[in-house]
Design a protein around this motif. Structure first.
Motif, PDB file in Angstrom:
ATOM      1  N   ALA A 142       0.834  -1.203   0.000  1.00 47.90           N
ATOM      2  CA  ALA A 142       0.000   0.000   0.000  1.00 47.90           C
ATOM      3  C   ALA A 142       0.868   1.252   0.000  1.00 47.90           C
ATOM      4  O   ALA A 142       0.582   2.225  -0.716  1.00 47.90           O
ATOM      5  CB  ALA A 142      -0.935  -0.015   1.206  1.00 47.90           C
ATOM      6  N   ALA A 143       1.951   1.218   0.798  1.00 53.71           N
ATOM      7  CA  ALA A 143       2.861   2.366   0.827  1.00 53.71           C
ATOM      8  C   ALA A 143       3.550   2.555  -0.523  1.00 53.71           C
ATOM      9  O   ALA A 143       3.712   3.686  -1.004  1.00 53.71           O
ATOM     10  CB  ALA A 143       3.897   2.178   1.936  1.00 53.71           C
ATOM     11  N   ALA A 144       3.954   1.435  -1.150  1.00 51.14           N
ATOM     12  CA  ALA A 144       4.601   1.531  -2.458  1.00 51.14           C
ATOM     13  C   ALA A 144       3.631   2.051  -3.512  1.00 51.14           C
ATOM     14  O   ALA A 144       4.001   2.883  -4.360  1.00 51.14           O
ATOM     15  CB  ALA A 144       5.138   0.163  -2.866  1.00 51.14           C
ATOM     16  N   ALA A 145       2.380   1.581  -3.447  1.00 49.19           N
ATOM     17  CA  ALA A 145       1.380   2.059  -4.402  1.00 49.19           C
ATOM     18  C   ALA A 145       1.101   3.538  -4.198  1.00 49.19           C
ATOM     19  O   ALA A 145       0.962   4.298  -5.172  1.00 49.19           O
ATOM     20  CB  ALA A 145       0.093   1.257  -4.247  1.00 49.19           C
ATOM     21  N   LEU A 146       1.021   3.966  -2.925  1.00 48.81           N
ATOM     22  CA  LEU A 146       0.791   5.383  -2.642  1.00 48.81           C
ATOM     23  C   LEU A 146       1.955   6.223  -3.119  1.00 48.81           C
ATOM     24  O   LEU A 146       1.762   7.311  -3.692  1.00 48.81           O
ATOM     25  CB  LEU A 146       0.564   5.574  -1.146  1.00 48.81           C
ATOM     26  CG  LEU A 146       0.317   7.007  -0.667  1.00 48.81           C
ATOM     27  CD1 LEU A 146      -0.948   7.566  -1.314  1.00 48.81           C
ATOM     28  CD2 LEU A 146       0.214   7.060   0.849  1.00 48.81           C
ATOM     29  N   SER A 147       3.177   5.737  -2.916  1.00 53.08           N
ATOM     30  CA  SER A 147       4.360   6.470  -3.375  1.00 53.08           C
ATOM     31  C   SER A 147       4.378   6.585  -4.889  1.00 53.08           C
ATOM     32  O   SER A 147       4.693   7.649  -5.439  1.00 53.08           O
ATOM     33  CB  SER A 147       5.624   5.755  -2.887  1.00 53.08           C
ATOM     34  OG  SER A 147       6.779   6.378  -3.378  1.00 53.08           O
ATOM     35  N   THR A 148       4.001   5.484  -5.568  1.00 54.66           N
ATOM     36  CA  THR A 148       3.960   5.519  -7.032  1.00 54.66           C
ATOM     37  C   THR A 148       2.909   6.497  -7.533  1.00 54.66           C
ATOM     38  O   THR A 148       3.138   7.269  -8.471  1.00 54.66           O
ATOM     39  CB  THR A 148       3.665   4.108  -7.571  1.00 54.66           C
ATOM     40  OG1 THR A 148       4.678   3.208  -7.115  1.00 54.66           O
ATOM     41  CG2 THR A 148       3.636   4.111  -9.087  1.00 54.66           C
ATOM     42  N   THR A 194       1.482  11.643  -9.905  1.00 52.24           N
ATOM     43  CA  THR A 194       0.764  12.921  -9.826  1.00 52.24           C
ATOM     44  C   THR A 194       1.720  14.092  -9.938  1.00 52.24           C
ATOM     45  O   THR A 194       1.444  15.087 -10.621  1.00 52.24           O
ATOM     46  CB  THR A 194      -0.025  12.987  -8.506  1.00 52.24           C
ATOM     47  OG1 THR A 194      -0.903  11.870  -8.425  1.00 52.24           O
ATOM     48  CG2 THR A 194      -0.809  14.276  -8.418  1.00 52.24           C
ATOM     49  N   ALA A 195       2.877  13.975  -9.237  1.00 54.53           N
ATOM     50  CA  ALA A 195       3.867  15.050  -9.300  1.00 54.53           C
ATOM     51  C   ALA A 195       4.414  15.209 -10.714  1.00 54.53           C
ATOM     52  O   ALA A 195       4.599  16.340 -11.209  1.00 54.53           O
ATOM     53  CB  ALA A 195       4.999  14.766  -8.319  1.00 54.53           C
ATOM     54  N   ASP A 196       4.648  14.086 -11.395  1.00 60.88           N
ATOM     55  CA  ASP A 196       5.146  14.153 -12.767  1.00 60.88           C
ATOM     56  C   ASP A 196       4.109  14.800 -13.690  1.00 60.88           C
ATOM     57  O   ASP A 196       4.449  15.610 -14.564  1.00 60.88           O
ATOM     58  CB  ASP A 196       5.492  12.749 -13.275  1.00 60.88           C
ATOM     59  CG  ASP A 196       6.707  12.166 -12.570  1.00 60.88           C
ATOM     60  OD1 ASP A 196       7.466  12.955 -11.973  1.00 60.88           O
ATOM     61  OD2 ASP A 196       6.880  10.929 -12.603  1.00 60.88           O
ATOM     62  N   ALA A 197       2.837  14.442 -13.480  1.00 66.72           N
ATOM     63  CA  ALA A 197       1.780  15.014 -14.313  1.00 66.72           C
ATOM     64  C   ALA A 197       1.686  16.520 -14.094  1.00 66.72           C
ATOM     65  O   ALA A 197       1.500  17.296 -15.045  1.00 66.72           O
ATOM     66  CB  ALA A 197       0.449  14.343 -13.997  1.00 66.72           C
ATOM     67  N   ARG A 198       1.794  16.940 -12.850  1.00 64.34           N
ATOM     68  CA  ARG A 198       1.744  18.374 -12.564  1.00 64.34           C
ATOM     69  C   ARG A 198       2.938  19.094 -13.164  1.00 64.34           C
ATOM     70  O   ARG A 198       2.817  20.223 -13.665  1.00 64.34           O
ATOM     71  CB  ARG A 198       1.694  18.600 -11.052  1.00 64.34           C
ATOM     72  CG  ARG A 198       0.348  18.218 -10.424  1.00 64.34           C
ATOM     73  CD  ARG A 198       0.374  18.429  -8.936  1.00 64.34           C
ATOM     74  NE  ARG A 198      -0.925  18.125  -8.337  1.00 64.34           N
ATOM     75  CZ  ARG A 198      -1.157  18.149  -7.030  1.00 64.34           C
ATOM     76  NH1 ARG A 198      -0.165  18.447  -6.189  1.00 64.34           N
ATOM     77  NH2 ARG A 198      -2.363  17.862  -6.580  1.00 64.34           N
ATOM     78  N   ALA A 199       4.105  18.444 -13.107  1.00 63.73           N
ATOM     79  CA  ALA A 199       5.296  19.072 -13.685  1.00 63.73           C
ATOM     80  C   ALA A 199       5.153  19.238 -15.191  1.00 63.73           C
ATOM     81  O   ALA A 199       5.511  20.277 -15.761  1.00 63.73           O
ATOM     82  CB  ALA A 199       6.532  18.229 -13.355  1.00 63.73           C
ATOM     83  N   VAL A 200       4.605  18.202 -15.864  1.00 66.84           N
ATOM     84  CA  VAL A 200       4.402  18.301 -17.305  1.00 66.84           C
ATOM     85  C   VAL A 200       3.396  19.366 -17.626  1.00 66.84           C
ATOM     86  O   VAL A 200       3.544  20.166 -18.570  1.00 66.84           O
ATOM     87  CB  VAL A 200       3.951  16.926 -17.859  1.00 66.84           C
ATOM     88  CG1 VAL A 200       3.533  17.056 -19.307  1.00 66.84           C
ATOM     89  CG2 VAL A 200       5.092  15.915 -17.707  1.00 66.84           C
TER      90      VAL A 200
END
Length: 290
Positions: free
Chosen positions: A266-272, A277-283
């Protein structure tokens, strides 16, 4: 190691739970019931058949005559009931333990799940019939391994190593599967058994050595016939407690490992998800999107 020791001490504490104590007394009640039914329907006929067999055995005829001269009585009339009791008790014990062991493991696993992991999702990764057939198949393999390895038991160190190792492997394969059957799916169960193979095998081997302890009590009952009726039930109760402790140890270890595995995933999925989301916002920012 933390998981191993934590599950061990929790299992010792759970053995004092009233529900566990009641379950450990079930074989005694079942043994008394089976013995009473056997005595009511078959006692006289079995004792008579045994007495006739002892009298008809040529190798023992002179021995019975010699004993009869010493004690001036019918020796076979005294020996026959003892032979029947000693021969019938192991059969009654095995049947009692098999029935109760099948009834004990699921309640003990539920007890651990209810008290420690009430929020752990049950994914029903194995059916009851599948678990039974798997246990039977593994038991046959373990028995074959015992038979094949018997010549090696003549080597003194190996007789103390091979039987507990084989029974420990069987205990590990059966009890770890049963502990995870209700809560883990097939993929999670495979991952856990692969990742924790050595600790689980170690638990099985230790439980195999613990299972040898009641044999000392059982052997004492065979040697001291006068105390047999007391020592045999005591050995059965100890066997049941060892089984309960083993089931609790595997349940604590496996369910805790499953909870940790799901938390890590669950932690790995949340981190991914956060990274995506951060990558999408950066793009979006780079292309001037709002």
């Amino acid at each position: 190691m933390r998981l191993l020791l934590d599950s061990f001490w929790r299992s010792v504490a759970y053995c004092m739970h009233p529900r566990v104590i009641v379950l450990s007394l079930l074989p005694l009640g079942l043994m008394v019931l089976m013995a009473a039914l056997f005595g009511y329907f078959y006692w006289d006929a079995t004792v008579a058949w045994t007495r006739d067999a002892l009298d008809a055995w040529p190798l023992l005829a002179s021995f019975w005559a010699w004993i009869g001269r010493l004690f001036s009585g019918d020796v076979t009339a005294v020996v026959a009931p003892m032979v029947v009791v000693i021969a019938a008790t192991p059969l009654i014990v095995v049947v009692s333990l098999l029935v109760v062991s099948g009834l004990m493991a699921p309640p003990l696993t539920r007890l651990v799940a209810e008290r420690r992991f009430p929020a752990l999702e049950q994914k029903k990764g194995a059916s009851f019939l599948g678990s039974v057939f798997r246990s039977l198949g593994l038991t046959v393999l373990a028995l074959l391994a015992l038979v094949v390895s018997m010549p090696l038991w003549l080597i003194p160190p190996l007789v103390l190593v091979l039987p507990p190792l084989i029974w420990g492997w069987l205990t590990y394969r059966v009890m770890s599967f049963d502990a995870l059957s209700e809560h883990a799916n097939a993929e999670e169960r495979s991952a856990l058994l692969r990742a924790h193979r050595l600790p689980l095998l170690g638990i099985g081997v230790l439980c195999g050595y613990l299972g040898a302890a009641p044999s000392i009590v059982w052997a004492s009952g065979m040697l001291f016939v006068a105390a047999f009726l007391v020592l045999a039930p005591l050995a059965i109760w100890i066997y049941t407690l060892v089984f309960a402790f083993s089931a609790l140890w595997f349940s604590h270890y496996c369910l805790d490992a499953l909870a940790q595995l799901r938390a890590q995933r669950a932690a790995a999925a949340l981190s991914t998800t956060t990274a995506e989301t951060a990558d999408a916002r950066a793009v979006a920012t780079q292309w001037g999107a709002p």
